[in-house]
Write a protein that holds these residues in place. Structure first.
Motif, PDB file in Angstrom:
ATOM      1  N   ASP A  16     -68.798 -57.249 -79.227  1.00  0.00           N
ATOM      2  CA  ASP A  16     -68.634 -57.983 -77.968  1.00  0.00           C
ATOM      3  C   ASP A  16     -69.717 -59.031 -77.775  1.00  0.00           C
ATOM      4  O   ASP A  16     -70.246 -59.204 -76.686  1.00  0.00           O
ATOM      5  CB  ASP A  16     -68.629 -57.004 -76.782  1.00  0.00           C
ATOM      6  N   THR A 130     -72.841 -57.488 -72.204  1.00  0.00           N
ATOM      7  CA  THR A 130     -71.527 -58.149 -72.147  1.00  0.00           C
ATOM      8  C   THR A 130     -70.759 -57.602 -70.953  1.00  0.00           C
ATOM      9  O   THR A 130     -70.659 -56.384 -70.771  1.00  0.00           O
ATOM     10  CB  THR A 130     -70.728 -57.908 -73.436  1.00  0.00           C
ATOM     11  N   SER A 132     -67.192 -57.143 -69.413  1.00  0.00           N
ATOM     12  CA  SER A 132     -65.824 -57.117 -69.923  1.00  0.00           C
ATOM     13  C   SER A 132     -64.933 -56.383 -68.931  1.00  0.00           C
ATOM     14  O   SER A 132     -65.309 -56.159 -67.793  1.00  0.00           O
ATOM     15  CB  SER A 132     -65.815 -56.445 -71.317  1.00  0.00           C
ATOM     16  N   ASP A 160     -66.766 -61.708 -71.294  1.00  0.00           N
ATOM     17  CA  ASP A 160     -65.482 -61.550 -71.979  1.00  0.00           C
ATOM     18  C   ASP A 160     -64.382 -61.713 -70.936  1.00  0.00           C
ATOM     19  O   ASP A 160     -64.185 -60.835 -70.090  1.00  0.00           O
ATOM     20  CB  ASP A 160     -65.437 -60.156 -72.623  1.00  0.00           C
ATOM     21  N   LEU A 181     -66.697 -65.213 -74.310  1.00  0.00           N
ATOM     22  CA  LEU A 181     -65.619 -64.734 -75.172  1.00  0.00           C
ATOM     23  C   LEU A 181     -64.340 -64.970 -74.383  1.00  0.00           C
ATOM     24  O   LEU A 181     -64.073 -64.274 -73.394  1.00  0.00           O
ATOM     25  CB  LEU A 181     -65.791 -63.247 -75.500  1.00  0.00           C
TER      26      LEU A 181
END
Length: 300
Positions: A16, A130, A132, A160, A181
């Motif tokens: 990630d 990260t 997400s 993300d 991302l």
């Protein structure tokens, strides 16, 4: 201090973003991708997952439920969602862990305290945190609080995202995100609406703006046979990406690892599970992107 609904804080994550990372999975998503492998993140509310194979039919959950929301149907205790208040007692007292409570409301400090436990791994590997999900941009005010501390402690930040959020939300935090991302699933607007639940106008618009502002972007393209693996979608994707400033494209072959979760949440899985592209096809796709001058990686 704001709270965010989290389903998991995953340590030692290596897929990630760069280095060793801690990935914070937020609950809630405005999309409904047919191949979603984390369906427990779609609903912003807390939920209870039922692992039928673990249930011994002991009936303890029925006795513990204060709302009388559970009854035996075909030999198994089934929850009436109209009565359930998500108190979690059925999960707390199950001796076989047949029920799992999904979702925890945490403050930004609680999340950051957990993230910083692995600070030494970030320093050694170039990793960080990260955000997400689900869709972390549904929790943009919460993330905004954490990002200030990440900057202060020099923790690398990755977001993300599906891209389906207002530009105002992205603009609020983008200066403190080190890497995006960003999902690119289907180019055709109507097909996007069919398989993902919304059209892609906002997603593509935000991506163009992030690229124009010079942000670090890795594009993530899931490849699902019968959905977006056709020549037209691939060619349209390459044409679109070629006009952007992105560091890399990750081609992600479909997998069915989340399929069983749908049963546990009493949700419908709309694919057959056989939509995984062959290794040969993925390599051909990689070569096609590379011929267009795009840096590409399978997986990641």
């Amino acid at each position: 201090m704001k709270k965010g609904t989290i389903i998991n804080i995953q340590k030692y994550s290596v897929h990630d973003g760069p280095g060793i990372r801690t990935t914070v999975f937020f609950k809630g998503c405005p999309l409904n991708c047919w191949w979603c492998h984390n369906p427990e993140t779609q609903n912003k509310r807390h939920q209870i997952m039922f692992f039928k194979e673990r249930c011994k039919g002991c009936g303890i959950c029925i006795k513990r439920c204060p709302e009388n929301a559970i009854k035996i149907i075909d030999g198994y205790p089934i929850i009436d969602n109209n009565k359930c208040t998500l108190c979690s007692k059925c999960a707390d007292f199950c001796p076989n862990d047949a029920r799992e409570y999904v979702g925890k409301d945490l403050t930004s400090k609680e999340v950051m305290d957990e993230v910083m436990k692995d600070e030494m791994f970030y320093e050694d590997s170039g990793g960080g945190v990260t955000f997400s999900g689900g869709e972390p941009m549904l929790h943009v005010d919460f993330i905004d609080e954490i990002l200030d501390e990440c900057r202060e402690k020099e923790v690398h930040t990755t977001l993300d995202t599906s891209g389906y959020a207002s530009w105002e939300s992205f603009d609020k935090i983008r200066d403190r995100i080190d890497l995006f991302l960003y999902d690119l699933k289907v180019m055709d607007k109507e097909k996007h609406k069919k398989y993902i639940g919304v059209d892609n106008t906002l997603i593509l618009s935000n991506l163009k703006k992030l690229s124009k502002h010079g942000h670090n972007i890795f594009l993530r393209m899931p490849i699902v046979v019968g959905v977006n693996d056709d020549d037209k979608n691939i060619d349209d994707s390459i044409e679109f990406i070629s006009k952007l400033n992105v560091l890399q494209v990750n081609l992600l072959p479909y997998h069915k690892m989340g399929m069983e979760k749908y049963k546990r949440l009493d949700m419908e899985y709309k694919l057959t599970g056989d939509e995984k592209p062959s290794d040969e096809y993925m390599n051909k796709l990689k070569e096609k992107f590379e011929r267009a001058g795009i840096k590409v990686k399978i997986g990641g």
